[in-house]
Design a protein around this motif. Structure first.
Motif, PDB file in Angstrom:
ATOM      1  N   ASP A 175       0.792  -1.022  -0.012  1.00  0.00           N
ATOM      2  CA  ASP A 175      -0.112  -0.088   0.089  1.00  0.00           C
ATOM      3  C   ASP A 175       0.890   1.395  -0.153  1.00  0.00           C
ATOM      4  OD1 ASP A 175      -2.189  -1.494   0.078  1.00  0.00           O
ATOM      5  OD2 ASP A 175      -2.481  -1.252   2.210  1.00  0.00           O
TER       6      ASP A 175
ATOM      7  N   LEU B 291       2.248   2.121  -3.681  1.00  0.00           N
ATOM      8  CA  LEU B 291       1.322   2.002  -4.799  1.00  0.00           C
ATOM      9  C   LEU B 291       1.448   3.542  -5.486  1.00  0.00           C
ATOM     10  CD1 LEU B 291      -0.338   0.174  -6.284  1.00  0.00           C
ATOM     11  CD2 LEU B 291      -2.375   0.751  -5.013  1.00  0.00           C
ATOM     12  N   ASP B 292       1.161   4.502  -4.569  1.00  0.00           N
ATOM     13  CA  ASP B 292       0.998   5.787  -5.416  1.00  0.00           C
ATOM     14  C   ASP B 292       2.262   6.250  -6.006  1.00  0.00           C
ATOM     15  OD1 ASP B 292      -1.524   5.941  -4.696  1.00  0.00           O
ATOM     16  OD2 ASP B 292      -1.183   7.111  -2.935  1.00  0.00           O
ATOM     17  N   MET B 293       3.492   5.835  -5.471  1.00  0.00           N
ATOM     18  CA  MET B 293       4.584   6.405  -6.237  1.00  0.00           C
ATOM     19  C   MET B 293       4.962   5.490  -7.509  1.00  0.00           C
ATOM     20  SD  MET B 293       7.754   4.523  -4.101  1.00  0.00           S
ATOM     21  CE  MET B 293       8.993   5.418  -4.909  1.00  0.00           C
ATOM     22  N   GLN B 294       4.564   4.445  -7.741  1.00  0.00           N
ATOM     23  CA  GLN B 294       4.569   3.892  -8.934  1.00  0.00           C
ATOM     24  C   GLN B 294       3.503   4.316  -9.994  1.00  0.00           C
ATOM     25  OE1 GLN B 294       4.996  -0.585  -8.422  1.00  0.00           O
ATOM     26  NE2 GLN B 294       4.262  -0.150  -6.366  1.00  0.00           N
ATOM     27  N   ARG B 295       2.258   4.784  -9.491  1.00  0.00           N
ATOM     28  CA  ARG B 295       1.291   5.175 -10.412  1.00  0.00           C
ATOM     29  C   ARG B 295       1.705   6.383 -10.745  1.00  0.00           C
ATOM     30  NH1 ARG B 295      -4.101   2.678  -7.173  1.00  0.00           N
ATOM     31  NH2 ARG B 295      -4.002   0.716  -8.272  1.00  0.00           N
ATOM     32  N   ASP B 296       2.417   7.475  -9.858  1.00  0.00           N
ATOM     33  CA  ASP B 296       2.543   8.859  -9.966  1.00  0.00           C
ATOM     34  C   ASP B 296       3.702   8.934 -11.322  1.00  0.00           C
ATOM     35  OD1 ASP B 296       0.889   9.629  -8.394  1.00  0.00           O
ATOM     36  OD2 ASP B 296       2.599  10.118  -6.751  1.00  0.00           O
TER      37      ASP B 296
ATOM     38  N   LYS C 281       1.528   8.423 -14.639  1.00  0.00           N
ATOM     39  CA  LYS C 281       0.669   9.641 -14.885  1.00  0.00           C
ATOM     40  C   LYS C 281       1.519  10.704 -15.533  1.00  0.00           C
ATOM     41  CE  LYS C 281      -2.380   9.557 -11.015  1.00  0.00           C
ATOM     42  NZ  LYS C 281      -2.353   9.470  -9.792  1.00  0.00           N
TER      43      LYS C 281
END
Ligand code: DC
Length: 226
Positions: A111, A114-119, A122
């Motif tokens: 968890d 996750l965001d660092m990969q998605r960022d 993007k």
């Protein structure tokens, strides 16, 4: 913002993901995101603090003290920064491979990352490799490829890699480690390695690097103008 393309490559250890993904990214002018390196950085950090990757209480207690960042140098090489320190080379050992596999099974770890990969995806066109990119990180990836190869072929490649670095490698031991990691990565509860319905499977057992790159470009070319 203009449209970004993402190429998700998942598969077991030693299938050639990083070699191929790096080359594709260079040829297409995309960012290469090696997500395994992120889990390796977590494993390395916990190891420094003497926390067993299986010890969920220890992991939970220490994980807040960790900041992980991805940086790219002017050659496009990915660097892993752990609490401000570049650990890119330190995380490339067999011991950290095993520990990364174990630590990556914890939901709290996944968890957090996750965001660092998605960022990155993007903001940039990416070739991203890992175990759960098509299934969890980028479920809407433009192209999803599942790269695999026979375990013995993967073990042989890993031995050749180690030998090329001047390190000794015992084929049976390497094969056993690969099989153990395959088991752990496919049997964990959270985001296990599996092929998604909309990904294309490519078995690289009988292909050399040029052959894999050519096959991948054919698959990618059906979705992205090359
Ligand atoms: O790709 P690698 O060998 O550097 O990955 C090390 C470990 O990290 C792998 O055994 C499982 C874990 N991993 C993961 O759980 N999810 C990812 N997207 C990438 C790696």
């Amino acid at each position: 913002m203009s449209k970004t393309y993402s190429i998700a490559i998942d598969g077991p250890a030693g299938a050639g993901k990083s070699t191929i993904a790096r080359r594709l990214a260079a040829e297409l002018g995309y960012y290469y995101v090696d997500t395994g390196a992120i889990y390796r950085t977590v494993a390395y950090f916990l190891d420094l603090w003497g926390v067993s990757p299986k010890d969920i209480d220890g992991v939970t207690r220490y994980i807040d003290e960790l900041t992980v960042e991805i940086e790219y140098d002017e050659d496009g090489k990915q660097h892993m920064i752990m609490n401000g320190m570049d650990v890119t080379d330190d995380i490339r050992t067999q011991e950290i491979s095993q520990k990364a596999s174990l630590v990556s099974a914890h939901a709290i770890v996944r968890d957090m990352l996750l965001d660092m990969q998605r960022d990155v995806a993007k903001k940039h066109n990416v070739v991203m490799d890992g175990r759960d990119i098509g299934t969890v990180v980028l479920p809407k990836a433009t192209v999803k490829i599942f790269l695999t190869a026979d375990p013995a072929v993967r073990a042989k490649r890993r031995c050749d890699e180690l030998n090329a670095k001047g390190q000794k490698a015992d084929f049976n031991k390497v094969l056993q480690e690969i099989q153990q990691r395959d088991y752990q990565d496919t049997h964990r509860e959270v985001a296990p390695l599996k092929m998604c319905r909309d990904s294309v499977k490519l078995d690289t057992s009988n292909l050399d690097i040029d052959g894999v790159v050519a096959a991948m470009k054919k698959i990618i070319g059906e979705k992205i103008p090359l």
